[in-house]
Design an enzyme around this catalytic site. Sequence first.
Site, short mmCIF file in Angstrom:
data_model
loop_
_atom_site.label_atom_id
_atom_site.label_comp_id
_atom_site.label_asym_id
_atom_site.label_seq_id
_atom_site.Cartn_x
_atom_site.Cartn_y
_atom_site.Cartn_z
N LYS A 1 -38.59 45.50 -24.15
CA LYS A 1 -39.25 44.60 -23.20
C LYS A 1 -39.17 45.23 -21.81
CE LYS A 1 -39.29 39.83 -21.52
NZ LYS A 1 -38.65 38.50 -21.62
N LYS B 1 -43.02 44.68 -25.95
CA LYS B 1 -43.69 43.84 -24.96
C LYS B 1 -43.65 44.53 -23.60
CE LYS B 1 -43.40 39.27 -22.81
NZ LYS B 1 -42.64 38.00 -22.71
#
Length: 325
Positions: A196, A249
Site C-alpha cells: 500500500k 494499492k
Amino acid sequence: MNELHFKRHRRLRTSESMRSLVRETHLQKEDLIYPIFVVEGEKVKNEVSSMPGVYQVSLDYLTEQMNELEDLGIRGVIVFGVPKEKDEIGTQAYCETGIVQEAIRQIKRDHQSLTVIADTCLCQYTDHGHCGVVRDGVVENDESLELLVQTAISQAKAGADIIAPSNMMDGFVAAIRKGLDEAGFVHVPIMSYAVKYASSFYGPFRDAAHSSPQFGDRKEYQMDPANRLEAIREAESDVEEGADFLIVKPSLAYLDVMREVKDRFNLPLVAYNVSGEYSMIKAAAANGWVNEREIVLEKLTSMKRAGADLIITYFAKDAARYISE
C-alpha cells in the site's frame, strides 16, 4: 512482394469473433468486489461529491444496494464505516455495535450469496485520522496492533467472511492471525493490504470515509511510490505471517509491482482500483473526453493482465453491466 517473408499477425484480428476466440485475458463479474460506505442514522443516501455514482448509505438503504449487487452478479463487497463519533483511539472501530459490525450482520442475514470483506483499520474512527495510536505525534506500531486485533475479532464475530487489514503497521498480519485463531476464527482468511503506497490517488476516498489525517501525512507507514523492491519485502513478510490474499494499492499506476508480486507469490492477488483512478475517468467522461465504457473495461483488463485475480473497484456495478452487454 513474393520474395518477402514476414508474419501475418493481423490474421487473428480480422473480426470480433476472431479476436474473442484468441483473447488471452478475460474480465468476469466474479472478479469484481464493490466498496460500500455505511454511515449511522436513517434515510441517508449521500452521493460523494468527488465520486459521482458512489454513495454513503445508512443501514436502511443497505438492502437496496446489496440487492443491486446480487442482481448484477457481483459476489463480493468490502465494507467501510463512517461513524458519528471519533476519538483518539478509534473506539468505534472495535465496538460490538459499531456501524461496520452492524452492516456486516445485516448483509450476512439478508444476502447469504455475498462474500463480505471487512476493511480493518482505525483511520475512519480516530479524531486525528491516522491508522493507529498516536503518541507525541508518532503512530505507535505495537500499541496500534492491539486495537487492530480487537477490530478484526469484532468484525469476525459479526460474520465477516474475510478480514482485510489496511493499516500498514509492521506485523499486522501476524498479530491479527494470532488474535483470530485464539478467538476461534481459524477459518476466517486475511486479505492483506500487503503493498500500500502513500499515494495521491486516495483523495476522493477521504471525502467518502471522512478519514483525512488532521496533521502530517501517512508516509511514515505507507510505502514510497518510487520503491519496487520494498513491495516484494512487504508482501513476503505478509505471506510468512499467514496472509491468504495479497492486495496491491493503488493498482493502475503500479501494474509493474502487481506483476512482480503475482510472479513471486502463489496467493490470490487483489488489485485495488482506487478512488482517484475512478474519479479521473468519471470527470473525463462527463466532459466527453473519453468513452467511459471502453476505458473502464480496458483499465480493468490491464489489471487482470498484470496478474490480478480479483479487483476492488468503484466501477464494479458499471463493469458488470458492460460485461453483460
